[in-house]
Write a protein that holds these residues in place. Sequence first.
Motif, short mmCIF file in Angstrom:
data_model
loop_
_atom_site.label_atom_id
_atom_site.label_comp_id
_atom_site.label_asym_id
_atom_site.label_seq_id
_atom_site.Cartn_x
_atom_site.Cartn_y
_atom_site.Cartn_z
N LYS A 248 33.12 39.86 28.52
CA LYS A 248 34.44 39.70 29.13
C LYS A 248 34.24 39.45 30.63
N PRO B 261 36.22 38.18 34.00
CA PRO B 261 37.51 37.84 34.59
C PRO B 261 37.44 36.51 35.35
N LYS B 262 38.55 35.80 35.35
CA LYS B 262 38.59 34.51 36.05
C LYS B 262 39.36 34.59 37.36
N SER B 263 40.08 35.69 37.55
CA SER B 263 40.85 35.86 38.78
C SER B 263 41.05 37.35 39.04
N ASP C 78 43.83 38.85 39.31
CA ASP C 78 44.93 39.33 38.45
C ASP C 78 44.41 39.82 37.11
N ASP C 79 43.33 39.23 36.62
CA ASP C 79 42.77 39.64 35.33
C ASP C 79 42.35 41.10 35.35
N GLY D 12 44.31 43.87 33.75
CA GLY D 12 44.37 43.98 32.30
C GLY D 12 43.57 45.14 31.74
N TRP E 264 39.46 45.77 31.69
CA TRP E 264 38.67 46.27 32.83
C TRP E 264 39.22 47.62 33.28
#
Length: 253
Positions: free
Chosen positions: A119, A121-123, A125-126, A129, A132
């Motif tokens: 997993k 994250p791409k930003s 903001d992720d 979620g 994480w």
Amino acid sequence: MQVNRWLRAAACALTLTAASPLLWAQEIVVSAAASLTNAFQAVGKAWSQAHPGHKATFNFAASGALLAQMQQGAPVDVFASADQPTMDKAQAAGLIAQGTRSDFVKNELVLVVPAKSTKVPKSLDDLAGSAWQRIAAGTPASVPVGRYTMSVIEQAKLDAPLKPKWIYGESVRQVLDYVARGEVDAGFVYRTDAMVKKDETQVAFAVPTTTPVTYPIAQLAASKQPAAAQSFIAFVKGAEGRKILESFGFAQP
């Protein structure tokens, strides 16, 4: 009688000869940000080779911790911080020799995850979620990378959702270790630190900072080896020093 005097003179000469390396050696103490550990060890070795009889002993830790040590009287000749505010405090306290401060490298904040993580994250903001749950960062009060991180998080308005997820480290290298060992889901470090454990971590993405990540270096006012301290600083900023620092991922300011 003359033989005895000659023997005493010879013994004295031998003693002085044996001690001469100690008498002539110029050893300096360099307190440097933890993120400079590998690079400065290489720089110190090269400086000693270029200046026989000179040696740099390093003290690596979070910049804030190093400042506290100096404020308490720790004998230091050169200080290299990972941020400007810490050096500002050192200067305001009269610890820095006037006219010796200058920036010598810059770095970049990145988010890293364990190398085996599936997993990524791409930003920013992720990170809010559920994937994480544990995110590492340097302790903002004493670790520059932590201050850079929190500034970015505040700007992104992620303070509230990420507040219960933080796992703080006492240095950027501790944060890196948390990620490398899989003890956290992600962590904020410098790009140069991610390079140190590139087989154990992976960079998810670079994190733009509002303030450039620049490193200042300066001689301490209380240095007992000011000439050697200035020599080391000049070497760090010179062609050979720059080449070594760039090989560890640092860029010119």
